[in-house]
Design an enzyme around this catalytic site. Structure first.
Site, mmCIF file in Angstrom:
data_model
loop_
_atom_site.group_PDB
_atom_site.id
_atom_site.type_symbol
_atom_site.label_atom_id
_atom_site.label_comp_id
_atom_site.label_asym_id
_atom_site.label_seq_id
_atom_site.Cartn_x
_atom_site.Cartn_y
_atom_site.Cartn_z
ATOM 1 N N GLU A 51 0.810 -1.219 0.000
ATOM 2 C CA GLU A 51 0.000 0.000 0.000
ATOM 3 C C GLU A 51 0.847 1.274 0.000
ATOM 4 O OE1 GLU A 51 -2.572 -3.227 1.870
ATOM 5 O OE2 GLU A 51 -0.492 -2.548 2.089
ATOM 6 N N PHE A 113 -11.957 -6.791 13.667
ATOM 7 C CA PHE A 113 -10.866 -7.279 12.829
ATOM 8 C C PHE A 113 -10.493 -6.242 11.774
ATOM 9 C CE2 PHE A 113 -9.559 -9.680 8.960
ATOM 10 C CZ PHE A 113 -8.332 -10.139 9.440
ATOM 11 N N GLN A 114 -9.213 -5.922 11.693
ATOM 12 C CA GLN A 114 -8.653 -4.939 10.765
ATOM 13 C C GLN A 114 -9.297 -3.562 10.912
ATOM 14 O OE1 GLN A 114 -8.507 -6.637 6.737
ATOM 15 N NE2 GLN A 114 -6.462 -7.410 7.196
ATOM 16 N N LYS A 163 -17.722 -0.571 5.370
ATOM 17 C CA LYS A 163 -18.149 -1.583 4.406
ATOM 18 C C LYS A 163 -19.656 -1.573 4.181
ATOM 19 C CE LYS A 163 -17.333 -6.399 3.130
ATOM 20 N NZ LYS A 163 -16.631 -7.662 3.492
ATOM 21 N N MET A 479 24.340 8.365 2.628
ATOM 22 C CA MET A 479 24.204 9.634 3.339
ATOM 23 C C MET A 479 24.383 9.440 4.844
ATOM 24 S SD MET A 479 23.969 12.796 2.636
ATOM 25 C CE MET A 479 23.154 13.096 1.069
#
Length: 581
Positions: A51, A113-114, A163, A479
Site C-alpha cells: 500500500e 478485525f482490521q 463496508k 548519506m
C-alpha cells in the site's frame, strides 16, 4: 432515478471527475468497491504489491501528469501502510485522494478485525479527511475531496468508507460546482502588493529569484512566466530540490540548486543578495541553514498560495498570498506596463561569476574506480535529448542526481523532498510511466533505498512498463555513512549494506533485464544497453564506496559555512568557508 450501491456511486463519481487510473490493493473492507471496479471499463486499476507503493505511484502519476493521484486500500493495515505516502504528499504538496475501507459502522470503536482509527491517524498528515456514514453523502464527499486536494496548495485527502456504506443504496446525483463553505484559497494577488514587489525588484542591485515546487504545482504556465520574469529583469535564479525544472538549467541565469547540497554560487548569492523573491517555496530548513545567518542583507518578498507559510520560518518584508502563476503573470504585466528597463546588474553578475569559478561540483577521479557523479553525468549526456522523467529514492544518489542531472522543463524531476522517503522512486516511476506511456522513465536509486519497495518490480512486469532503474551501488547507506564520517569520527554504525542481493539475477527473476557496470570502461556501453532494451531494466552500477556528496552545509550552519570537495581532497577548507566538523 434508480438507486445504486455506495460502491457504484463511488466509481461513478470518480469517473465523472475524469479519473483514469487507481492504484490499490484489495482487502475485505473494500471488496464491494473492487466488485464495482470489476463491472466497469472506464477506470483502470493498477495492482501494487504494497500500500505504501500505491501512494508513491499515485504521487508519481500526479507529478508527471498534473492530475490528482487516486489510491484505494483496505482498512487497518491497508490504511496504516498508506500513511507514509500520504505524509509524503502533504509535505511536497502533491494532489492525491486516498480511499480507505473501514469496518461496518456498527463495529467502529469495538476493536473489530482490521479496524483502525483512520480518520484519527491521518488527521495530521492530510489536508482534510472524511468518514462517510451514509451512501447518499458519497457523491458530495468525493467531489469535495477532489476540490480540496487540487485547489490552493495541493495535498492529500482521505475518504474512509465503512463496508456497510459501500453496500447500502442511494441515488447518485452529480453535484454542481464545488465551493467549500470555509476552504476558499486566495488565488489572485492584491494588485498593490504586486506593484510594490515590482518596484522593489526594479530598485534592487543584487536580486535573486528563489523558486520552489509551487511554481511547478501551479502548472506549465507558471514556469513560462518565471522564465519571462527572469529574462526581462536579468535576475539570477536558484531553486529548491522540489523546484528543479521550473527554470531551465541550460540558462546562463541558472545558479543551480541552493541549500544543504546546493552550489557555492547559489548559496553565496542568496547570502549576499539585497532582495530575495521567494516564489512557491517555504523556507525549509535544508534551504535556509542557520536562520539568524540566512540572507542577512536582503529585503524578502514571499509569494505563496499557503497563507500559513507566511512568516512561519523567516520574517519577510512583503508577503503576497496568491497562486504563483497568477502573481508572476501580474508581475510581468506590471513590469512591462511601467516600462522598466532591464536593470544593470553587471557588478552583481561579476561577483556571481567569481563564485561560479570555484567549480564546486567538480570531483576527483582516480584509476578505473567509477565516481557516482561521473555515472550521473554520463546518464544525463546519454538521455538529455529524450528529456526523460527522473525519479529517485532518497540519499546520496538523490543529491548527486539533483546536482549533475540537468532539467530544462517541469514535471521531469520526481523526488521525495520534505519527508525524504526511502522507497519512493520505483513506485513513483511506475506511476509516471502509466501517466506518460511513451516517455523514458528512469529511477536513479541507491542499493539500500531500492530495497524498501523492490517488490514493485512485479507491478512493472505485470503491466509491461519499460521503467529503468539505475542503481548507484556503493554498498553503504551513503548519506548516513557520510554524516557518520563527518560528525561521528567515522564510526560507521549499521550503515554498511551487508548481504546485498545480486541485482542482475533479482531483475531476471522478476522478468526484467539486468545489467552490471563495474568500472568507468563499462559505463557508456552499460547505459547504451539499458536504453536499447524496450522493456524494464535494472542497472547495478558499482561506484566508489566512500565518495561523499559535496558541497554540503552542515546542519545548523550558515550558507557561508560550506564544506567543499576540495576540503576532502586537500584536508583544508576553502578560504571563504569555515570548517565546522
Amino acid at each position: 432515478m434508480a438507486e445504486k450501491s455506495g460502491a457504484d456511486i463511488l466509481i461513478e463519481a470518480l469517473s465523472d471527475l475524469g479519473v483514469e487510473v487507481v492504484f490499490g490493493y484489495p482487502g475485505g473492507a473494500v471488496l464491494p468497491i473492487y466488485d464495482a471496479i470489476f463491472n466497469q471499463k472506464k477506470i483502470r486499476h493498477i495492482l501494487v504489491r504494497h500500500e505504501q507503493a500505491a501512494t508513491h505511484a499515485a504521487e508519481g502519476y500526479a507529478r508527471a501528469t498534473g492530475k490528482p493521484g487516486v489510491v484505494l486500500v483496505t482498512s487497518g493495515p491497508g490504511a496504516t501502510n498508506a500513511v507514509t505516502g500520504i505524509t509524503d504528499a502533504l509535505m511536497d504538496s502533491i494532489p492525491m485522494v486516498v480511499i480507505t475501507g473501514q469496518v461496518a459502522t456498527h463495529l467502529i470503536g469495538s476493536d473489530a478485525f482490521q479496524e483502525a482509527d483512520t480518520v484519527g491517524i491521518t488527521r495530521h498528515c492530510t489536508k482534510h479527511n472524511y468518514l462517510v456514514k451514509a451512501p447518499g453523502d458519497l457523491s458530495r464527499v468525493v467531489h469535495e475531496a477532489f476540490h480540496i486536494a487540487t485547489s490552493g496548495r495541493p495535498g492529500p485527502v482521505v475518504i474512509d468508507i465503512p463496508k456497510d456504506v459501500q453496500v447500502a443504496t442511494a441515488r447518485y446525483a452529480k453535484p454542481g460546482p464545488i465551493q467549500h463553505k470555509t476552504y476558499r484559497p486566495q488565488v489572485k494577488a492584491d494588485k498593490e502588493l504586486v506593484e510594490a514587489a515590482v518596484e522593489m525588484l526594479a530598485a534592487a542591485e543584487r536580486p535573486i529569484l528563489y523558486t520552489g515546487g509551487g511554481v511547478i504545482n501551479s502548472g506549465p504556465g507558471a514556469s513560462q512566466l518565471l522564465r519571462e520574469l527572469a529574462r526581462i529583469t536579468g535576475a539570477p535564479v536558484t531553486s529548491t530540490l522540489m523546484g528543479l525544472g521550473a527554470f531551465p538549467a541550460s540558462s546562463d541565469q541558472w545558479l543551480g540548486m541552493l541549500g544543504m547540497h546546493g552550489t557555492y554560487e547559489a548559496n553565496y548569492a542568496m547570502n549576499q543578495a539585497d532582495l530575495v523573491i521567494a516564489v512557491g517555496a517555504r523556507f525549509d530548513d535544508r534551504v535556509t541553514g542557520r536562520l539568524d545567518a540566512f540572507s542577512p542583507h536582503s529585503k524578502k518578498i514571499h509569494i505563496d498560495i499557503d497563507r500559513s507559510s507566511m512568516n512561519k520560518t523567516v520574517r519577510v518584508d512583503l508577503p503576497i498570498v496568491a497562486d504563483v502563476g497568477h502573481a508572476l503573470e501580474d508581475m510581468v504585466r506590471i513590469w512591462k506596463a511601467h516600462q522598466h528597463a532591464r536593470p544593470d546588474l553587471s557588478d552583481w553578475w561579476k561577483r556571481i561569476e567569481g563564485w561560479r569559478a570555484k567549480r564546486c561540483l567538480d570531483f576527483p577521479e582516480d584509476g578505473n574506480e567509477l565516481m557516482p557523479q561521473r555515472a550521473i553525468r554520463a546518464l544525463w549526456e546519454a538521455t538529455r535529448h529524450q528529456a526523460p522523467i527522473i525519479t529517485t529514492e532518497v540519499g546520496q544518489h538523490q543529491m548527486w542526481a539533483a546536482q549533475h542531472f540537468h532539467f530544462d522543463s517541469p514535471n521531469k524531476w520526481l523526488t521525495s523532498g520534505g519527508l525524504g522517503t526511502m522507497g519512493y522512486g520505483l513506485p513513483a516511476a511506475i506511476g509516471a510511466q502509466l501517466g506518460n506511456p511513451n516517455a523514458l522513465v528512469i529511477d536513479i536509486a541507491g542499493e539500500a533505498s531500492i530495497q524498501m519497495n523492490i517488490q514493485e518490480l512485479a507491478t512493472a512486469t505485470q503491466y509491461r512498463l519499460p521503467v529503468k532503474i539505475f542503481i548507484l551501488n556503493n554498498e553503504y547507506m551513503g548519506m548516513v555513512r557520510q554524516w557518520q564520517e563527518l560528525t561521528y569520527s567515522s564510526r560507521y554504525s549499521e550503515s554498511y549494506s551487508d548481504s546485498l542481493p545480486d541485482f542482475v539475477k533479482l531483475a531476471e527473476a522478476y522478468g526484467w533485464k539486468g545489467i552490471l557496470i563495474e568500472g568507468k570502461d563499462q559505463l557508456d556501453d552499460g547505459i547504451a544497453a539499458m536504453l536499447a532494451h524496450d522493456g524494464p531494466v535494472v542497472v547495478d552500477c558499482r561506484v566508489a564506496k566512500l565518495a561523499n556528496c559535496f558541497p554540503m552545509i552542515p546542519s545548523g550552519a550558515a550558507h557561508t559555512d560550506m564544506l567543499l570537495q576540495a576540503a576532502e581532497v586537500s584536508g583544508s577548507m576553502d578560504d571563504e568557508a569555515k570548517a565546522l566538523v
